[in-house]
Design a protein around this motif. Structure first.
Motif, PDB file in Angstrom:
ATOM      1  N   SER A   1       0.826  -1.210   0.000  1.00 21.02           N
ATOM      2  CA  SER A   1       0.000   0.000   0.000  1.00 21.02           C
ATOM      3  C   SER A   1       0.855   1.253   0.000  1.00 21.02           C
ATOM      4  O   SER A   1       0.612   2.188  -0.772  1.00 21.02           O
ATOM      5  CB  SER A   1      -0.923   0.001   1.225  1.00 21.02           C
ATOM      6  OG  SER A   1      -1.804  -1.088   1.201  1.00 21.02           O
ATOM      7  N   LYS A   2       1.839   1.280   0.881  1.00 18.02           N
ATOM      8  CA  LYS A   2       2.686   2.472   0.996  1.00 18.02           C
ATOM      9  C   LYS A   2       3.430   2.721  -0.305  1.00 18.02           C
ATOM     10  O   LYS A   2       3.513   3.860  -0.778  1.00 18.02           O
ATOM     11  CB  LYS A   2       3.674   2.300   2.152  1.00 18.02           C
ATOM     12  CG  LYS A   2       4.410   3.578   2.519  1.00 18.02           C
ATOM     13  CD  LYS A   2       5.244   3.376   3.764  1.00 18.02           C
ATOM     14  CE  LYS A   2       5.901   4.695   4.192  1.00 18.02           C
ATOM     15  NZ  LYS A   2       4.926   5.684   4.637  1.00 18.02           N
ATOM     16  N   GLU A   3       3.936   1.654  -0.915  1.00 11.29           N
ATOM     17  CA  GLU A   3       4.680   1.796  -2.160  1.00 11.29           C
ATOM     18  C   GLU A   3       3.771   2.283  -3.285  1.00 11.29           C
ATOM     19  O   GLU A   3       4.121   3.191  -4.042  1.00 11.29           O
ATOM     20  CB  GLU A   3       5.314   0.450  -2.540  1.00 11.29           C
ATOM     21  CG  GLU A   3       6.138   0.504  -3.816  1.00 11.29           C
ATOM     22  CD  GLU A   3       6.774  -0.836  -4.149  1.00 11.29           C
ATOM     23  OE1 GLU A   3       7.330  -0.949  -5.256  1.00 11.29           O
ATOM     24  OE2 GLU A   3       6.698  -1.758  -3.317  1.00 11.29           O
ATOM     25  N   PHE A   4       2.569   1.692  -3.375  1.00 11.91           N
ATOM     26  CA  PHE A   4       1.658   2.048  -4.474  1.00 11.91           C
ATOM     27  C   PHE A   4       1.209   3.496  -4.380  1.00 11.91           C
ATOM     28  O   PHE A   4       1.326   4.266  -5.347  1.00 11.91           O
ATOM     29  CB  PHE A   4       0.444   1.114  -4.465  1.00 11.91           C
ATOM     30  CG  PHE A   4      -0.517   1.377  -5.586  1.00 11.91           C
ATOM     31  CD1 PHE A   4      -0.370   0.733  -6.805  1.00 11.91           C
ATOM     32  CD2 PHE A   4      -1.568   2.278  -5.444  1.00 11.91           C
ATOM     33  CE1 PHE A   4      -1.247   0.987  -7.855  1.00 11.91           C
ATOM     34  CE2 PHE A   4      -2.443   2.539  -6.485  1.00 11.91           C
ATOM     35  CZ  PHE A   4      -2.285   1.883  -7.695  1.00 11.91           C
ATOM     36  N   TYR A   5       0.696   3.898  -3.219  1.00 12.58           N
ATOM     37  CA  TYR A   5       0.130   5.248  -3.090  1.00 12.58           C
ATOM     38  C   TYR A   5       1.221   6.322  -3.029  1.00 12.58           C
ATOM     39  O   TYR A   5       1.000   7.439  -3.497  1.00 12.58           O
ATOM     40  CB  TYR A   5      -0.793   5.320  -1.885  1.00 12.58           C
ATOM     41  CG  TYR A   5      -2.068   4.530  -2.084  1.00 12.58           C
ATOM     42  CD1 TYR A   5      -3.018   4.946  -3.000  1.00 12.58           C
ATOM     43  CD2 TYR A   5      -2.302   3.352  -1.388  1.00 12.58           C
ATOM     44  CE1 TYR A   5      -4.181   4.214  -3.212  1.00 12.58           C
ATOM     45  CE2 TYR A   5      -3.460   2.612  -1.589  1.00 12.58           C
ATOM     46  CZ  TYR A   5      -4.393   3.041  -2.506  1.00 12.58           C
ATOM     47  OH  TYR A   5      -5.537   2.318  -2.715  1.00 12.58           O
ATOM     48  N   SER A   6       2.369   5.999  -2.481  1.00 21.73           N
ATOM     49  CA  SER A   6       3.470   6.969  -2.480  1.00 21.73           C
ATOM     50  C   SER A   6       3.947   7.228  -3.902  1.00 21.73           C
ATOM     51  O   SER A   6       4.190   8.381  -4.291  1.00 21.73           O
ATOM     52  CB  SER A   6       4.630   6.451  -1.617  1.00 21.73           C
ATOM     53  OG  SER A   6       4.257   6.360  -0.266  1.00 21.73           O
ATOM     54  N   ALA A   7       4.070   6.148  -4.689  1.00 24.89           N
ATOM     55  CA  ALA A   7       4.490   6.306  -6.083  1.00 24.89           C
ATOM     56  C   ALA A   7       3.444   7.083  -6.878  1.00 24.89           C
ATOM     57  O   ALA A   7       3.772   7.933  -7.713  1.00 24.89           O
ATOM     58  CB  ALA A   7       4.728   4.934  -6.709  1.00 24.89           C
ATOM     59  N   ALA A   8       2.170   6.815  -6.585  1.00 24.79           N
ATOM     60  CA  ALA A   8       1.103   7.516  -7.308  1.00 24.79           C
ATOM     61  C   ALA A   8       1.100   9.004  -6.979  1.00 24.79           C
ATOM     62  O   ALA A   8       0.931   9.842  -7.877  1.00 24.79           O
ATOM     63  CB  ALA A   8      -0.245   6.894  -6.960  1.00 24.79           C
ATOM     64  N   ALA A   9       1.278   9.343  -5.706  1.00 31.31           N
ATOM     65  CA  ALA A   9       1.302  10.755  -5.313  1.00 31.31           C
ATOM     66  C   ALA A   9       2.495  11.470  -5.928  1.00 31.31           C
ATOM     67  O   ALA A   9       2.392  12.635  -6.351  1.00 31.31           O
ATOM     68  CB  ALA A   9       1.341  10.866  -3.791  1.00 31.31           C
ATOM     69  N   GLU A  10       3.622  10.792  -6.000  1.00 31.34           N
ATOM     70  CA  GLU A  10       4.815  11.397  -6.593  1.00 31.34           C
ATOM     71  C   GLU A  10       4.617  11.618  -8.094  1.00 31.34           C
ATOM     72  O   GLU A  10       4.976  12.671  -8.643  1.00 31.34           O
ATOM     73  CB  GLU A  10       6.021  10.496  -6.346  1.00 31.34           C
ATOM     74  CG  GLU A  10       7.336  11.074  -6.824  1.00 31.34           C
ATOM     75  CD  GLU A  10       8.519  10.198  -6.492  1.00 31.34           C
ATOM     76  OE1 GLU A  10       9.631  10.466  -7.016  1.00 31.34           O
ATOM     77  OE2 GLU A  10       8.360   9.240  -5.708  1.00 31.34           O
ATOM     78  N   ALA A  11       4.007  10.636  -8.770  1.00 31.90           N
ATOM     79  CA  ALA A  11       3.798  10.754 -10.211  1.00 31.90           C
ATOM     80  C   ALA A  11       2.746  11.816 -10.531  1.00 31.90           C
ATOM     81  O   ALA A  11       2.800  12.466 -11.583  1.00 31.90           O
ATOM     82  CB  ALA A  11       3.376   9.408 -10.796  1.00 31.90           C
ATOM     83  N   ALA A  12       1.776  12.013  -9.615  1.00 32.98           N
ATOM     84  CA  ALA A  12       0.714  12.986  -9.858  1.00 32.98           C
ATOM     85  C   ALA A  12       1.257  14.393 -10.013  1.00 32.98           C
ATOM     86  O   ALA A  12       0.683  15.217 -10.732  1.00 32.98           O
ATOM     87  CB  ALA A  12      -0.306  12.936  -8.717  1.00 32.98           C
ATOM     88  N   ALA A  13       2.346  14.679  -9.324  1.00 30.41           N
ATOM     89  CA  ALA A  13       2.926  16.023  -9.388  1.00 30.41           C
ATOM     90  C   ALA A  13       3.429  16.364 -10.789  1.00 30.41           C
ATOM     91  O   ALA A  13       3.575  17.544 -11.131  1.00 30.41           O
ATOM     92  CB  ALA A  13       4.063  16.144  -8.376  1.00 30.41           C
ATOM     93  N   ASP A  14       3.681  15.341 -11.609  1.00 34.50           N
ATOM     94  CA  ASP A  14       4.235  15.573 -12.942  1.00 34.50           C
ATOM     95  C   ASP A  14       3.197  15.383 -14.052  1.00 34.50           C
ATOM     96  O   ASP A  14       3.551  15.343 -15.231  1.00 34.50           O
ATOM     97  CB  ASP A  14       5.415  14.621 -13.186  1.00 34.50           C
ATOM     98  CG  ASP A  14       6.566  14.863 -12.213  1.00 34.50           C
ATOM     99  OD1 ASP A  14       6.793  16.036 -11.879  1.00 34.50           O
ATOM    100  OD2 ASP A  14       7.205  13.879 -11.797  1.00 34.50           O
ATOM    101  N   LEU A  15       1.925  15.256 -13.696  1.00 36.66           N
ATOM    102  CA  LEU A  15       0.897  15.067 -14.720  1.00 36.66           C
ATOM    103  C   LEU A  15       0.737  16.331 -15.572  1.00 36.66           C
ATOM    104  O   LEU A  15       0.895  17.452 -15.087  1.00 36.66           O
ATOM    105  CB  LEU A  15      -0.438  14.721 -14.064  1.00 36.66           C
ATOM    106  CG  LEU A  15      -0.522  13.362 -13.362  1.00 36.66           C
ATOM    107  CD1 LEU A  15      -1.866  13.211 -12.672  1.00 36.66           C
ATOM    108  CD2 LEU A  15      -0.307  12.219 -14.364  1.00 36.66           C
TER     109      LEU A  15
END
Length: 502
Positions: free
Chosen positions: A229-243
């Motif tokens: 969970s931590k890996e999935f949502y942390s990666a998603a939040a980080e990638a969202a900044a570059d959308l």
């Protein structure tokens, strides 16, 4: 009485007052407790001087301990909750642990509140000697001190000094319990060398007695859920900044629309990251933040409130937010919960909304009960059209199910209806109303990635979605959806302009 003597008496009296106040405050603080809803449980919070945080999980699961959490420790005794199985409960713990900020802040707030309460009471007790000293006056104080030289006065002094000891009763002992027989072992020691643990959990300690194979499997399963969970949502939040999202132009305001979170706190930081990337400063919550609307789901509301604490926040309750708990809780956290009255919006226009009438205990309209979905839609349209008659066209209607705003659109009294409920994105669809007016309806997918009413897991159960709504000159001008796939990839819809008329 000479000045030095008065000064000496004043210093002595102040010392007695401060000492007594501190002792009482410390005693009250260390013996106090509060019951709050934490990690889905009715939880008793007790401060300690051990500097550790001990989580007492009950008779079926081992206790946990986090060392050196601060100058004051805490014991959390978990009580009643709503759960289908032990495995589901352990997975919930692991999921909440991936983003514990809201829960940690809640505990800290409770402990600080207990400390302040104890300090105020200690101050009151500490001032008691001063009050008695002033109340007696010099003459009576002299008689009192002279009376101490008598046998009767000496006996009274002994009894007075013995009173704290009689209240404290240090000779009392407790029976030995199973907790006394257990010992603490780190998760790394429990798992063994063959299991790779996330670095941040290796030093968490678990109380071990006769740890069964099944208990060990539950603990390792929770760690696996936590890690994924931590890996999935942390990666998603980080990638969202570059959308690649449309950036607001000067004079525009962007609102982030969330709906159907269904307790998925992992998506909260992801949703905020999307909002920040799109320039949003307002959050609109279209409901179904929980699955049942019960107090054990307060962890979800704590996360939502903490994530968007600095934003302008507006919301309504969905059909799964049963009863009044969700609405009241978010209102206490500073959210503007819409109730059928037109309010001013941060983008310069007006906003109208109401809870879903299909919620148990909801559907009231200005002291009327038992209204149907259609009747609430008509009342909503009445409120919107009354605002138009007063010269304030409603720019947005926020509801859980966009169909609740159909009547307001057909009468030509609103620019945009925002909703969720179906877990599938739809719109923007223009709706022609009376007198040539045109409004739009937009349905957001499920922000929690929920299948039915369940969203808790190591990743979304279906694609998770938020929407960005652009406003200019007090009216909506465009919409854009952003979707997180279950494999962690992103889909970004084109920004679609809308032109409500007149």
């Amino acid at each position: 009485m000479s000045l030095p003597h008065r000064l000496l008496v004043g210093v002595a009296l102040a010392a007695v007052s401060v000492t007594l106040g501190l002792l009482v405050a410390a005693s009250l603080f260390l013996n106090s407790s509060r019951t709050v809803v934490l990690v889905g449980h009715d939880t008793v919070v007790r401060p300690t001087m051990a500097r550790d945080a001990v989580i007492q999980t009950g008779p079926l699961l081992p206790d946990l301990r986090l060392r050196d959490v601060g100058p004051v420790g805490v014991t959390l005794s978990l009580g009643k909750t709503e759960v289908g199985s032990i495995e589901e409960l352990v997975d919930r713990y692991a999921f909440i642990a991936t983003d514990p900020t809201a829960q940690v802040d809640k505990v800290q707030g409770v402990v600080v509140d207990m400390a302040v309460s104890a300090a105020v009471r200690g101050l009151g007790v500490g001032l008691l000697p001063v009050a008695v000293f002033l109340l007696l006056g010099r003459h009576r104080r002299g008689e009192l001190f002279r009376g101490l030289r008598t046998r009767q006065g000496l006996l009274a002094l002994v009894l007075l000094l013995a009173l704290p000891l009689l209240i404290w009763q240090p000779w009392e002992t407790s029976e030995e319990t199973q907790d006394d027989r257990g010992s603490w072992q780190t998760l790394a020691e429990l798992a063994g060398a063959t299991v790779v643990l996330p670095e941040e959990v290796r030093d968490i300690e678990i109380r071990t007695g006769p740890v069964t194979t099944q208990t060990k499997r539950l603990v390792l399963s929770a760690i696996d859920t936590y890690d994924k969970s931590k890996e999935f949502y942390s990666a998603a939040a980080e990638a969202a900044a570059d959308l690649d999202l449309r950036e607001p132009e000067e004079g525009e305001t962007v609102a982030l629309l969330v709906s159907d979170r269904h307790d998925n706190i992992g998506m909260d930081r992801v949703a905020r990251a999307v909002g920040e990337a799109g320039g949003a400063t307002v959050v609109l919550d279209a409901g179904d933040d929980t699955s049942t609307g019960q107090p054990w789901e307060a962890f979800s509301l704590d996360s939502l409130a903490g994530t968007f604490a600095e934003w302008d926040r507006f919301g309504i309750a969905g059909n799964h937010d049963n009863g009044t708990f969700v609405r009241t809780y978010l209102a206490d956290e500073g959210w503007t919960m819409l109730d059928g009255e037109v309010v001013d919006a941060p983008w310069g226009g007006t906003l109208l909304g109401v809870d879903d009438p299909r919620s148990s205990g909801l559907g009231n309209w200005r002291e009327e009960t038992g209204l149907s979905f259609t009747e609430v839609g008509e009342r909503l349209a009445d409120a919107a059209c009354d605002a138009v008659a007063d010269g304030d066209r409603v720019s947005t209607v926020l509801v859980h199910d966009a169909n609740l705003g159909r009547e307001a659109l057909s009468r030509g009294c609103v620019d945009l209806v925002l909703g969720g409920h179906t877990h599938v994105q739809a719109g923007p669809d223009p709706v022609e109303g009376e007198d040539g007016a045109t409004g739009y309806t937009w349905t957001n997918g499920t922000t929690g990635g929920a299948a039915y009413a369940i969203a808790v897991g190591s990743k979304p159960r279906r694609d998770a979605e938020v929407s960005l709504v652009t406003y200019a000159d007090g009216r909506p001008t465009g919409l854009q959806w952003v979707r997180l796939r279950t494999d962690g990839s992103w889909l970004v819809g084109e920004w679609e302009p809308i032109t409500p008329a007149p």
